[in-house]
Design an enzyme around this catalytic site. Sequence first.
Site, PDB file in Angstrom:
ATOM      1  CG  HIS A 115      -2.029  -0.999   1.175  1.00 37.31           C
ATOM      2  ND1 HIS A 115      -2.603  -1.450   0.013  1.00 37.31           N
ATOM      3  CD2 HIS A 115      -2.687  -1.655   2.182  1.00 37.31           C
ATOM      4  CE1 HIS A 115      -3.545  -2.325   0.290  1.00 37.31           C
ATOM      5  NE2 HIS A 115      -3.617  -2.474   1.596  1.00 37.31           N
ATOM      6  CG  HIS A 189      -7.358  -0.012   3.403  1.00 40.23           C
ATOM      7  ND1 HIS A 189      -7.858  -0.797   4.415  1.00 40.23           N
ATOM      8  CD2 HIS A 189      -6.512  -0.803   2.710  1.00 40.23           C
ATOM      9  CE1 HIS A 189      -7.310  -1.999   4.337  1.00 40.23           C
ATOM     10  NE2 HIS A 189      -6.486  -2.033   3.307  1.00 40.23           N
ATOM     11  CD  GLU A 322      -8.289  -2.981   0.349  1.00 31.02           C
ATOM     12  OE1 GLU A 322      -7.172  -2.874  -0.174  1.00 31.02           O
ATOM     13  OE2 GLU A 322      -8.539  -3.798   1.232  1.00 31.02           O
TER      14      GLU A 322
END
Length: 357
Positions: A115, A189, A322
């Site tokens: 991420h 998220h 997501e």
Amino acid sequence: MISECQMHIASFGQTPEGEAIQLFTLEIPGVIKASIMTLGATLTELHVPDRFGKMDDVVLGFDSLEGYLQDAYQQEYCYLGATIGRVAGRTNGNRFEVKGRLYQLPENQGEVHLHGGVSGWDRKLWVGKAFQAENEIGVDFSLFSPNGEEGYPGNVNVSVRYAVNLEGELKISYEATTDHATIINPTNHSYFNLSGDHSETIFDHELTISAEHYLPIDGSCFPLEELKNVSGSPFDFRKSRKIGVALAENHLQLKNGNGIDHAFKLNTSNPEIILYHPKSGRRMTCITTAPAVQVYTSNHFKGTYPGKSNIYYKQHAAICLETQGFPNAANRPDFPTIRLNPNETFESQTIFKFTIQ
Ligand code: BGC
């Protein structure tokens, strides 16, 4: 302009370095109320009505900035409500090539670059600017991500717009440009629990995803080569299914992910995801321009620190949807590209629409 709407801008405290964090609250009374802070352009609260009109917060997070800044949370890389970038998910080997040059990405979760890395967009201070339009109110968050940040090439200007409207929609729109060829794959998220009771799991939530294929993972959650048909697997959500029932199946892929931690290839003509909580009647429909959705059933919460209202989040307390390009797309010419070149603008939009059923 929507006459009933209310917009509040408040201080959400300061970082230890003395940076002031702002909290923007967008409210259409009785319909939707969203709060987003400038740290990580993070959705901290999202209140929507149940079938009796009772408003509850349906996303996990912390009541104050201190919660987001505490060491135990920062070290876990859980990303509650945050904007993820530059690239969501895992890139195999933590490396990729652009224009014949190999880029190696720093590790932040064990040996994984996850991420966006050690200090991804979730940890940056964004600049927020409120706006009011005819049919919506919102905030534009912008960030400059310099060349070389977390190992990625190119000076990138990125913006994330959060907007709410009378239809009960939260719209998240991304735009990015670069001065050098690079890769971009942002997402949001948020951890959803539509019951509003964050001490509960999401086993009783029903999930529908218009996806015929998902991307299997290895034991370290790195995506494998081949997309697999969902048919006959716990990943078949083409018809609505209880999440608890899917998670209870005996399947190697659920073991590899510790639950669901997989990308689904969305049906391009009907890229729809529905999360429904029968008891409250809350139904969230997610519509996106992104080609995939990473579904994550919060498999790794260890209950080591208290979240909102002093609740210690347990495994499967929430689900993340997501919407994004495929994980490892940087190394997969067969997946929709996440490459961004100078003179191009990256654009993507996801709508979370709340209704009662
Ligand atoms: C990833 C998980 C990770 C989680 C929290 C998800 O998007 O797919 O593997 O544990 O984020 O960091």
